[in-house]
Design an enzyme around this catalytic site. Sequence first.
Site, PDB file in Angstrom:
ATOM      1  N   HIS A  28       0.868  -1.299  -0.097  1.00  0.00           N
ATOM      2  CA  HIS A  28      -0.053   0.077   0.039  1.00  0.00           C
ATOM      3  C   HIS A  28       0.967   1.329   0.039  1.00  0.00           C
ATOM      4  O   HIS A  28       0.751   2.178   0.928  1.00  0.00           O
ATOM      5  CB  HIS A  28      -1.190  -0.038   0.949  1.00  0.00           C
ATOM      6  CG  HIS A  28      -0.677  -0.303   2.438  1.00  0.00           C
ATOM      7  ND1 HIS A  28       0.126   0.571   3.178  1.00  0.00           N
ATOM      8  CD2 HIS A  28      -1.268  -0.917   3.534  1.00  0.00           C
ATOM      9  CE1 HIS A  28       0.101   0.119   4.181  1.00  0.00           C
ATOM     10  NE2 HIS A  28      -0.664  -0.950   4.655  1.00  0.00           N
ATOM     11  N   HIS A  82      -5.777  -9.609  14.021  1.00  0.00           N
ATOM     12  CA  HIS A  82      -5.664  -8.101  13.156  1.00  0.00           C
ATOM     13  C   HIS A  82      -6.600  -8.499  11.841  1.00  0.00           C
ATOM     14  O   HIS A  82      -6.370  -9.304  11.221  1.00  0.00           O
ATOM     15  CB  HIS A  82      -4.272  -7.627  12.936  1.00  0.00           C
ATOM     16  CG  HIS A  82      -4.216  -6.457  12.066  1.00  0.00           C
ATOM     17  ND1 HIS A  82      -5.121  -5.665  12.173  1.00  0.00           N
ATOM     18  CD2 HIS A  82      -3.199  -5.688  11.528  1.00  0.00           C
ATOM     19  CE1 HIS A  82      -4.906  -4.586  11.460  1.00  0.00           C
ATOM     20  NE2 HIS A  82      -3.345  -4.756  11.167  1.00  0.00           N
ATOM     21  N   GLU A  84      -6.718  -6.430   9.322  1.00  0.00           N
ATOM     22  CA  GLU A  84      -6.437  -6.117   7.821  1.00  0.00           C
ATOM     23  C   GLU A  84      -5.984  -7.116   6.892  1.00  0.00           C
ATOM     24  O   GLU A  84      -5.596  -8.328   7.355  1.00  0.00           O
ATOM     25  CB  GLU A  84      -4.938  -5.208   8.065  1.00  0.00           C
ATOM     26  CG  GLU A  84      -4.489  -4.323   6.976  1.00  0.00           C
ATOM     27  CD  GLU A  84      -3.583  -3.142   6.942  1.00  0.00           C
ATOM     28  OE1 GLU A  84      -3.108  -3.059   8.071  1.00  0.00           O
ATOM     29  OE2 GLU A  84      -3.348  -2.606   6.054  1.00  0.00           O
ATOM     30  N   ASP A  86      -4.055  -8.367   4.815  1.00  0.00           N
ATOM     31  CA  ASP A  86      -2.642  -8.961   4.872  1.00  0.00           C
ATOM     32  C   ASP A  86      -2.696 -10.223   5.650  1.00  0.00           C
ATOM     33  O   ASP A  86      -1.868 -11.143   5.586  1.00  0.00           O
ATOM     34  CB  ASP A  86      -1.334  -8.272   4.857  1.00  0.00           C
ATOM     35  CG  ASP A  86      -1.573  -7.232   5.952  1.00  0.00           C
ATOM     36  OD1 ASP A  86      -2.484  -6.693   6.317  1.00  0.00           O
ATOM     37  OD2 ASP A  86      -0.400  -6.868   6.498  1.00  0.00           O
ATOM     38  N   HIS A 147      -2.497  -2.005  15.052  1.00  0.00           N
ATOM     39  CA  HIS A 147      -2.085  -0.957  13.911  1.00  0.00           C
ATOM     40  C   HIS A 147      -3.565  -0.641  13.779  1.00  0.00           C
ATOM     41  O   HIS A 147      -3.808   0.656  13.171  1.00  0.00           O
ATOM     42  CB  HIS A 147      -1.602  -1.733  12.561  1.00  0.00           C
ATOM     43  CG  HIS A 147      -1.459  -1.033  11.442  1.00  0.00           C
ATOM     44  ND1 HIS A 147      -1.826  -1.491  10.182  1.00  0.00           N
ATOM     45  CD2 HIS A 147      -1.135   0.325  11.123  1.00  0.00           C
ATOM     46  CE1 HIS A 147      -1.631  -0.415   9.434  1.00  0.00           C
ATOM     47  NE2 HIS A 147      -1.354   0.501   9.927  1.00  0.00           N
ATOM     48  N   ASP A 166       0.987  -6.979  14.094  1.00  0.00           N
ATOM     49  CA  ASP A 166       1.876  -5.972  13.238  1.00  0.00           C
ATOM     50  C   ASP A 166       2.929  -5.750  14.312  1.00  0.00           C
ATOM     51  O   ASP A 166       4.099  -5.383  13.842  1.00  0.00           O
ATOM     52  CB  ASP A 166       1.103  -4.974  12.936  1.00  0.00           C
ATOM     53  CG  ASP A 166       0.599  -4.985  11.687  1.00  0.00           C
ATOM     54  OD1 ASP A 166       0.651  -6.156  10.812  1.00  0.00           O
ATOM     55  OD2 ASP A 166      -0.384  -4.112  11.407  1.00  0.00           O
ATOM     56  N   TYR A 194       9.807  -0.030   8.625  1.00  0.00           N
ATOM     57  CA  TYR A 194       8.556  -0.453   9.147  1.00  0.00           C
ATOM     58  C   TYR A 194       7.720   0.512  10.145  1.00  0.00           C
ATOM     59  O   TYR A 194       6.692   0.817  10.032  1.00  0.00           O
ATOM     60  CB  TYR A 194       8.640  -1.660   9.474  1.00  0.00           C
ATOM     61  CG  TYR A 194       7.259  -2.649  10.049  1.00  0.00           C
ATOM     62  CD1 TYR A 194       6.596  -3.046   9.147  1.00  0.00           C
ATOM     63  CD2 TYR A 194       6.933  -2.302  11.538  1.00  0.00           C
ATOM     64  CE1 TYR A 194       5.566  -3.813   9.391  1.00  0.00           C
ATOM     65  CE2 TYR A 194       5.831  -3.013  11.555  1.00  0.00           C
ATOM     66  CZ  TYR A 194       5.121  -3.755  10.727  1.00  0.00           C
ATOM     67  OH  TYR A 194       3.822  -4.452  10.963  1.00  0.00           O
ATOM     68  N   HIS A 227       4.741 -10.279  10.594  1.00  0.00           N
ATOM     69  CA  HIS A 227       5.661 -10.021   9.702  1.00  0.00           C
ATOM     70  C   HIS A 227       7.065 -10.153  10.054  1.00  0.00           C
ATOM     71  O   HIS A 227       7.438  -9.550  11.066  1.00  0.00           O
ATOM     72  CB  HIS A 227       5.327  -8.659   9.194  1.00  0.00           C
ATOM     73  CG  HIS A 227       4.179  -8.181   8.576  1.00  0.00           C
ATOM     74  ND1 HIS A 227       3.694  -8.406   7.517  1.00  0.00           N
ATOM     75  CD2 HIS A 227       3.161  -7.101   9.006  1.00  0.00           C
ATOM     76  CE1 HIS A 227       2.389  -7.827   7.081  1.00  0.00           C
ATOM     77  NE2 HIS A 227       2.200  -7.108   8.026  1.00  0.00           N
TER      78      HIS A 227
HETATM   79 FE1  FEO Z   1      -1.880  -3.703   9.773  1.00  0.00          FE
HETATM   80 FE2  FEO Z   1      -0.013  -6.246   8.743  1.00  0.00          FE
HETATM   81  O1  FEO Z   1      -1.481  -5.265   8.836  1.00  0.00           O
END
Ligand code: FEO
Length: 402
Positions: A28, A82, A84, A86, A147, A166, A194, A227
């Site tokens: 993004h 989470h 989101e 991903d 996040h 995250d 990040y 991640h």
């Molecule tokens: Fe806030 Fe890795 O997504």
Amino acid sequence: MQKFFKAEQVSANVWWVGAVDWNVRNFHGYLTGRGSTYNAYLIIDDKVTLVDTVKAPFAEEMLARIRSVIDPGKIDYIISNHAEPDHSGALPAAVAAIKPEKIFTSVAGAKTLNAYYGDLGFTPVKTGDAVELGQGRCAFVDTKMLHWPDSMVTFYDRDKVLFSQDAFGMHLAGSFLWADQYEERILEEEVEKYFANILNLYSEKVIALLDSLPGLDLGFQIIAPDHGPLWRKDLDKIVSLYRKCAEQKPRPRAAVVYCTMWGSTKICAEAFADGVRSKGVEVETADLMVNERSSIMSKVARSGLIAFGAPTMNNQVYPAMADVMNYVKGLRIKNKLAFAFGSCGWSGEGARQIAALFDELKLEQPLPFKQVKYMPQSSDLEEFFKAGAALAEQLLEKTKDN
Ligand code: FEO
């Protein structure tokens, strides 16, 4: 087509079943030069539990890794830390393959996941709630805005693993599961990038979370983010790195960011940067023609002195600078010495708009903005050099104890 992948063991009862995205280069708008991973985890307890999923195109990779440990139909619970996409994009595929008894997520997570995927039967949980898995239990802690509003972390007490979504993550694809298998310099670089691009605006919440961790008495021995690599040694290293980023203390470095139409702003930028350099302060210059906003944000985040320069176009700051201004404003940079400059023909909104943004962000501007008409004269360039040198000296004074 069925894919072939294997899980990796994290601890006695936890397996990594995520995906490595070697080729993602634009997350993004954040350029991920080293790719990323979407980490998902399988807990083998009396109640078998999947913690988080992966980005939708990687659903089959995750399911293949799960199948290398257990038939997905034997999974009882899914925990979604989470929402989101991903981490939740593969949730519908996971639910179809697993048919879980329950899907645990935060109250906000249930609403968000419902908006994305429809009602898959979510069980909302909050801080203080826990689910018994048999030999161990999963306890939940809300981490709202780290996040997204839905974010939470989960602690599995049997193996002392903190699934931190995250938080404590970085975008780094690689062959290794553990942070201690990577070069420290790469970890630091990717954590800083990040944090700067994902979490900078939530710095105060990060500090509050870090301050509250000892009080939560979790005693975790492994940090397993969503991640990048996991942490099993020197946990204070990643915690300290996060704290350092969140504190945003000024550092003795400078970033000169500029764009140019006919070269005038560029030579002003170069003279300013040379003045900074003359005082022994490390300075990077970045032309927005060849540097995109996420790498600019990294440079800005690690610099105690920033100088932004731009021409005026159509009675506005030049568009490439407007984009960066919008980005750093959203990410709420703070605690910096700042200098605005530029060149113009007649109306001269460019440098004025940059200076106004620095005011809005409450950045200290010891010198007024400087703008030249059409082409800088040698006396102008001398002034830019002196401005760079003067601000570098102030920066050294300001950061001598940091
Ligand atoms: Fe806030 Fe890795 O997504």
